[in-house]
Design a protein around this motif. Structure first.
Motif, PDB file in Angstrom:
ATOM      1  N   LEU A   1       0.849  -1.178  -0.059  1.00  0.00           N
ATOM      2  CA  LEU A   1       0.052   0.014   0.003  1.00  0.00           C
ATOM      3  C   LEU A   1       0.727   1.309  -0.126  1.00  0.00           C
ATOM      4  O   LEU A   1       0.618   2.220  -0.611  1.00  0.00           O
ATOM      5  N   LEU A   2       2.045   1.412   0.696  1.00  0.00           N
ATOM      6  CA  LEU A   2       2.999   2.339   0.718  1.00  0.00           C
ATOM      7  C   LEU A   2       3.493   2.661  -0.636  1.00  0.00           C
ATOM      8  O   LEU A   2       3.608   3.888  -1.024  1.00  0.00           O
ATOM      9  N   ALA A   3       3.748   1.465  -1.242  1.00  0.00           N
ATOM     10  CA  ALA A   3       4.553   1.710  -2.505  1.00  0.00           C
ATOM     11  C   ALA A   3       3.275   2.178  -3.567  1.00  0.00           C
ATOM     12  O   ALA A   3       3.641   3.096  -4.444  1.00  0.00           O
TER      13      ALA A   3
ATOM     14  N   ARG B   1       9.666   5.500 -12.211  1.00  0.00           N
ATOM     15  CA  ARG B   1      10.334   5.821 -11.235  1.00  0.00           C
ATOM     16  C   ARG B   1      11.414   4.163 -11.461  1.00  0.00           C
ATOM     17  O   ARG B   1      11.021   3.440 -11.747  1.00  0.00           O
ATOM     18  N   TYR B   2      12.460   4.487 -10.616  1.00  0.00           N
ATOM     19  CA  TYR B   2      13.531   3.448 -10.297  1.00  0.00           C
ATOM     20  C   TYR B   2      13.226   2.655  -8.981  1.00  0.00           C
ATOM     21  O   TYR B   2      12.898   3.568  -8.084  1.00  0.00           O
ATOM     22  N   GLY B   3      13.553   1.770  -8.787  1.00  0.00           N
ATOM     23  CA  GLY B   3      13.292   0.835  -7.336  1.00  0.00           C
ATOM     24  C   GLY B   3      13.745   1.708  -6.395  1.00  0.00           C
ATOM     25  O   GLY B   3      13.071   1.669  -5.281  1.00  0.00           O
TER      26      GLY B   3
ATOM     27  N   LEU C   1      12.796   4.959  -1.442  1.00  0.00           N
ATOM     28  CA  LEU C   1      13.179   6.048  -0.413  1.00  0.00           C
ATOM     29  C   LEU C   1      11.783   6.821  -0.225  1.00  0.00           C
ATOM     30  O   LEU C   1      11.652   7.311   0.699  1.00  0.00           O
ATOM     31  N   GLU C   2      11.094   7.095  -1.368  1.00  0.00           N
ATOM     32  CA  GLU C   2       9.971   7.773  -1.171  1.00  0.00           C
ATOM     33  C   GLU C   2       8.921   7.374  -0.485  1.00  0.00           C
ATOM     34  O   GLU C   2       8.117   7.757   0.386  1.00  0.00           O
TER      35      GLU C   2
ATOM     36  N   GLU D   1      12.757  -0.584   2.563  1.00  0.00           N
ATOM     37  CA  GLU D   1      14.048  -0.822   2.196  1.00  0.00           C
ATOM     38  C   GLU D   1      13.785  -1.319   0.653  1.00  0.00           C
ATOM     39  O   GLU D   1      12.969  -2.002   0.383  1.00  0.00           O
ATOM     40  N   PRO D   2      15.035  -1.173   0.010  1.00  0.00           N
ATOM     41  CA  PRO D   2      14.879  -1.650  -1.258  1.00  0.00           C
ATOM     42  C   PRO D   2      14.897  -3.068  -1.266  1.00  0.00           C
ATOM     43  O   PRO D   2      14.232  -3.570  -2.392  1.00  0.00           O
TER      44      PRO D   2
END
Length: 106
Positions: A11-13, A25-27, A32-33, A37-38
């Motif tokens: 949901l955050l993504a 957008r790149y991963g 970060l946004e 964590e990556p």
């Protein structure tokens, strides 16, 4: 199209992607946004892409020139925008207590 279980990281993504649905957008940028964590965001991106919610492309850049690996850019599809909005609405509905009303109850 597979049904995706909506977790807080997903949901955050989605919230981050929906802020500017047309933007690629790149991963790492997305992680970060979104405050993730990556290592968390990449499996989410793969799941969204497999579901048809995202499309991706690898940038056309020489890693030797840029001094970093090539980035994979992701963008929501029209189906992804609709699905993300539905997922967010469903999440908000679940958080609202039964019988809760808008505004202040005096």
């Amino acid at each position: 199209m597979p049904t995706l279980r909506m977790t807080t990281p997903r949901l955050l993504a989605l919230r981050t992607l929906l802020a500017e649905p047309e933007r690629e957008r790149y991963g790492l940028d997305l992680a970060l946004e979104a405050g993730l964590e990556p290592g968390t965001v990449y499996p989410i991106l793969v799941a969204f892409e497999n579901a048809g919610w995202l499309v991706s492309r690898e940038e056309d850049a020489d890693p030797h020139t840029t001094g970093r690996p090539r980035r994979r850019y992701y963008r929501l599809t029209p189906t992804g925008v609709s699905a993300a909005r539905r997922a967010q609405a469903a999440s908000e509905q679940r958080r609202r207590p039964a019988g809760a009303r808008e505004g202040v109850a005096w």
